[in-house]
Design a protein around this motif. Structure first.
Motif, mmCIF file in Angstrom:
data_model
loop_
_atom_site.group_PDB
_atom_site.id
_atom_site.type_symbol
_atom_site.label_atom_id
_atom_site.label_comp_id
_atom_site.label_asym_id
_atom_site.label_seq_id
_atom_site.Cartn_x
_atom_site.Cartn_y
_atom_site.Cartn_z
ATOM 1 N N GLY A 136 16.785 41.263 37.413
ATOM 2 C CA GLY A 136 17.589 40.258 36.743
ATOM 3 C C GLY A 136 17.169 40.155 35.286
ATOM 4 O O GLY A 136 16.028 40.462 34.925
ATOM 5 N N ARG A 137 18.084 39.710 34.454
ATOM 6 C CA ARG A 137 17.788 39.645 33.019
ATOM 7 C C ARG A 137 17.015 38.399 32.628
ATOM 8 O O ARG A 137 16.376 38.362 31.579
ATOM 9 C CB ARG A 137 19.099 39.692 32.234
ATOM 10 C CG ARG A 137 19.881 40.983 32.408
ATOM 11 C CD ARG A 137 21.170 40.959 31.631
ATOM 12 N NE ARG A 137 21.942 42.182 31.809
ATOM 13 C CZ ARG A 137 23.121 42.410 31.268
ATOM 14 N NH1 ARG A 137 23.680 41.481 30.499
ATOM 15 N NH2 ARG A 137 23.762 43.540 31.486
ATOM 16 N N VAL A 138 17.079 37.366 33.462
ATOM 17 C CA VAL A 138 16.483 36.077 33.101
ATOM 18 C C VAL A 138 15.557 35.615 34.215
ATOM 19 O O VAL A 138 15.916 35.671 35.396
ATOM 20 C CB VAL A 138 17.575 35.013 32.865
ATOM 21 C CG1 VAL A 138 16.957 33.684 32.482
ATOM 22 C CG2 VAL A 138 18.558 35.476 31.785
ATOM 23 N N LEU B 175 38.284 45.543 40.132
ATOM 24 C CA LEU B 175 36.868 45.280 40.381
ATOM 25 C C LEU B 175 36.166 46.626 40.524
ATOM 26 O O LEU B 175 36.808 47.637 40.824
ATOM 27 C CB LEU B 175 36.692 44.430 41.649
ATOM 28 C CG LEU B 175 37.260 43.004 41.580
ATOM 29 C CD1 LEU B 175 37.082 42.295 42.912
ATOM 30 C CD2 LEU B 175 36.609 42.195 40.458
ATOM 31 N N PRO B 176 34.828 46.676 40.334
ATOM 32 C CA PRO B 176 34.149 47.972 40.270
ATOM 33 C C PRO B 176 34.231 48.828 41.526
ATOM 34 O O PRO B 176 34.099 50.050 41.450
ATOM 35 C CB PRO B 176 32.694 47.589 39.964
ATOM 36 C CG PRO B 176 32.799 46.274 39.269
ATOM 37 C CD PRO B 176 33.943 45.564 39.930
ATOM 38 N N GLU B 177 34.421 48.219 42.695
ATOM 39 C CA GLU B 177 34.408 48.988 43.940
ATOM 40 C C GLU B 177 35.077 48.191 45.041
ATOM 41 O O GLU B 177 35.478 47.041 44.844
ATOM 42 C CB GLU B 177 32.967 49.316 44.337
ATOM 43 C CG GLU B 177 32.073 48.104 44.510
ATOM 44 C CD GLU B 177 30.614 48.475 44.759
ATOM 45 O OE1 GLU B 177 30.355 49.150 45.787
ATOM 46 O OE2 GLU B 177 29.760 48.123 43.924
ATOM 47 N N ALA B 178 35.240 48.823 46.222
ATOM 48 C CA ALA B 178 35.723 48.105 47.394
ATOM 49 C C ALA B 178 34.794 46.925 47.656
ATOM 50 O O ALA B 178 33.587 46.996 47.388
ATOM 51 C CB ALA B 178 35.762 49.040 48.597
ATOM 52 N N ARG C 56 26.646 42.909 41.208
ATOM 53 C CA ARG C 56 26.303 43.419 39.882
ATOM 54 C C ARG C 56 24.801 43.648 39.768
ATOM 55 O O ARG C 56 24.023 43.138 40.566
ATOM 56 C CB ARG C 56 26.795 42.449 38.807
ATOM 57 C CG ARG C 56 28.305 42.252 38.835
ATOM 58 C CD ARG C 56 28.777 41.459 37.626
ATOM 59 N NE ARG C 56 30.201 41.152 37.725
ATOM 60 C CZ ARG C 56 31.179 41.996 37.419
ATOM 61 N NH1 ARG C 56 30.879 43.212 36.988
ATOM 62 N NH2 ARG C 56 32.450 41.641 37.539
ATOM 63 N N SER C 57 24.401 44.386 38.749
ATOM 64 C CA SER C 57 22.992 44.757 38.602
ATOM 65 C C SER C 57 22.086 43.553 38.421
ATOM 66 O O SER C 57 20.898 43.603 38.734
ATOM 67 C CB SER C 57 22.819 45.716 37.414
ATOM 68 O OG SER C 57 23.266 45.105 36.216
ATOM 69 N N ASP C 58 22.630 42.427 37.907
ATOM 70 C CA ASP C 58 21.808 41.224 37.747
ATOM 71 C C ASP C 58 21.887 40.312 38.966
ATOM 72 O O ASP C 58 21.370 39.199 38.944
ATOM 73 C CB ASP C 58 22.219 40.450 36.487
ATOM 74 C CG ASP C 58 23.652 39.928 36.565
ATOM 75 O OD1 ASP C 58 24.353 40.211 37.562
ATOM 76 O OD2 ASP C 58 24.074 39.226 35.625
ATOM 77 N N GLN D 223 39.890 31.842 38.317
ATOM 78 C CA GLN D 223 39.200 32.649 39.322
ATOM 79 C C GLN D 223 39.842 32.440 40.695
ATOM 80 O O GLN D 223 40.058 31.308 41.117
ATOM 81 C CB GLN D 223 37.726 32.268 39.370
ATOM 82 C CG GLN D 223 36.889 33.119 40.318
ATOM 83 C CD GLN D 223 35.472 32.598 40.454
ATOM 84 O OE1 GLN D 223 35.243 31.582 41.102
ATOM 85 N NE2 GLN D 223 34.530 33.276 39.823
ATOM 86 N N ALA D 224 40.115 33.543 41.370
ATOM 87 C CA ALA D 224 40.682 33.463 42.713
ATOM 88 C C ALA D 224 39.602 33.544 43.783
ATOM 89 O O ALA D 224 39.683 32.849 44.813
ATOM 90 C CB ALA D 224 41.704 34.575 42.927
ATOM 91 N N LEU D 225 38.584 34.371 43.545
ATOM 92 C CA LEU D 225 37.528 34.550 44.551
ATOM 93 C C LEU D 225 36.342 35.283 43.934
ATOM 94 O O LEU D 225 36.441 35.858 42.855
ATOM 95 C CB LEU D 225 38.075 35.317 45.761
ATOM 96 C CG LEU D 225 38.750 36.676 45.495
ATOM 97 C CD1 LEU D 225 37.742 37.818 45.496
ATOM 98 C CD2 LEU D 225 39.825 36.941 46.536
ATOM 99 N N ASN D 226 35.212 35.224 44.646
ATOM 100 C CA ASN D 226 34.028 36.024 44.337
ATOM 101 C C ASN D 226 33.855 37.063 45.432
ATOM 102 O O ASN D 226 34.199 36.814 46.597
ATOM 103 C CB ASN D 226 32.764 35.165 44.268
ATOM 104 C CG ASN D 226 32.672 34.360 42.998
ATOM 105 O OD1 ASN D 226 33.302 34.698 41.991
ATOM 106 N ND2 ASN D 226 31.907 33.286 43.018
ATOM 107 N N ALA D 227 33.306 38.192 45.072
ATOM 108 C CA ALA D 227 33.116 39.258 46.052
ATOM 109 C C ALA D 227 31.856 40.047 45.733
ATOM 110 O O ALA D 227 31.325 39.987 44.618
ATOM 111 C CB ALA D 227 34.336 40.182 46.066
ATOM 112 N N THR D 228 31.380 40.761 46.724
ATOM 113 C CA THR D 228 30.248 41.679 46.563
ATOM 114 C C THR D 228 30.683 43.041 47.087
ATOM 115 O O THR D 228 31.797 43.201 47.590
ATOM 116 C CB THR D 228 29.025 41.207 47.363
ATOM 117 O OG1 THR D 228 29.331 41.272 48.773
ATOM 118 C CG2 THR D 228 28.641 39.777 47.002
#
Length: 353
Positions: A242-244, A173-176, A66-68, A195-200
């Protein structure tokens, strides 16, 4: 000739002053010349050409999300037992099987609207539009064309062919993706909303943590040069922030140590394959001038009452103090843009080393 970035910023003045060490403050022409002659046994040439200002920073090569900087989160809506889960590093394309619950495939479909309802003929909305995009069908309505295309997708992936999309049969999800972390457990309970998993994404980019004082100089779209392990150089551009502000982990850190995560896209990510989490060196070009007169920053002397001057060494070693306006400070070469009674090739006095 068009000039850019003509006003010297406060930060550049500080850098210039630090580089000089101690500016000479001059009360009149004779004292100025005498002081400069005593301190300057060397000269440098006034040059005309390209100048650039840059921020240099260590960074980390990693996979974009994600962008952040946060990863995509796959939220499960199926109920049962996890019977197959991917491994970290696995890649899943849009329309592929992400994991299985009770041996039923849960598909990855691409879109930004999370699954929140079952979809079938007669439905319409943004979630239907993104389903249609996955099926290469136009519009935001679930039509018989959607039904037939979905049946074909279900058949290819071993899903029970219904022509409808049950809630829990797919994750949007936004993309492959590339799997970054698996939070579900094989043989464990699959609960809706967990939650099942995290991905990039499968695309590498660079993260640098900028000091907040540098963020004012760096902007989206700025060009960057990245030095990879092995001294290979690639190029890219600043994609976002990042926002923060984040303080580094560990004892002794405080809010004053906080930095701004900054993300840089690579022009050719393929050149960095196999280097996940690798340390890199990043130089971000924040401003530039295509054609300008410049002198070494050490040639500047401070004028009484404010402003700057340089001591020009004329023919016969005659020395004239020339007032100048300063512009862009080139952090890489230690030069500064100047305007005054100067021309390329003039010699200016600089302090002896």
């Amino acid at each position: 000739m068009r000039r850019k970035g003509w006003v010297l910023t406060g930060a550049a003045v500080v850098v210039a002053a630090a580089a000089i060490g101690a500016l000479l403050v001059l009360s009149d022409g004779e004292q100025a010349t005498a002081a400069a002659q005593a301190a300057s046994a060397n000269t440098a040439t006034v040059q005309k050409g390209k100048l650039s200002a840059a921020v240099s920073q260590d960074g980390t090569l990693t996979y974009r999300a994600r962008s952040d900087g946060s990863p995509f989160s796959a939220i499960n809506h199926a109920r049962g037992t996890y019977t197959e889960l991917p491994e970290v590093g696995d890649k899943v394309d849009c329309g592929g099987v992400l994991y299985r619950v009770d041996d039923r495939p849960v598909l990855l479909l691409c879109g930004t609207v999370p699954a929140y309802r079952a979809l079938h003929v007669g439905d319409a909305g943004q979630d239907v539009r993104q389903l249609n995009r996955n099926l290469h069908v136009r519009g935001d309505a679930f039509t018989t064309k959607t039904e037939k295309a979905l049946e074909a997708l279900q058949r290819r992936n071993g899903v029970h062919v219904t022509g409808a999309l049950a809630l829990g049969a797919a994750v949007f999800l936004p993309e492959a993706v590339r799997i970054a972390k698996v939070t579900g457990q094989l043989g464990g309970s699959a609960q809706p909303g967990a939650q099942a998993l995290n991905a990039t994404s499968d695309t590498l980019h660079v993260q640098v943590n900028l000091d907040p004082s540098d963020q004012g100089q760096v902007k989206r779209g700025d060009r960057a040069q990245i030095t990879l392990p092995g001294n290979t150089t690639v190029t890219g551009n600043v994609d976002g922030f990042g926002r923060v502000a984040e303080a580094p982990a560990g004892q002794g850190s405080s809010a004053a140590d906080a930095t701004i995560p900054t993300y840089i896209n690579l022009d050719d990510p393929g050149k960095a394959r196999g280097l996940d989490k690798a340390p890199v060196r990043v130089v971000i070009t924040t401003a530039g001038v295509d054609s300008a007169l410049s002198v070494p920053v050490t040639a500047l002397v401070g004028k009484s009452g404010g402003g700057f001057a340089v001591e020009v060494v004329r023919a016969g070693e005659r020395r004239d103090l020339v007032a100048v306006r300063v512009g862009l400070f080139d952090t890489a070469d230690g030069r500064v843009q100047v305007e005054g009674d100067l021309r390329a090739g003039d010699r200016v006095a600089v302090p002896s080393l």
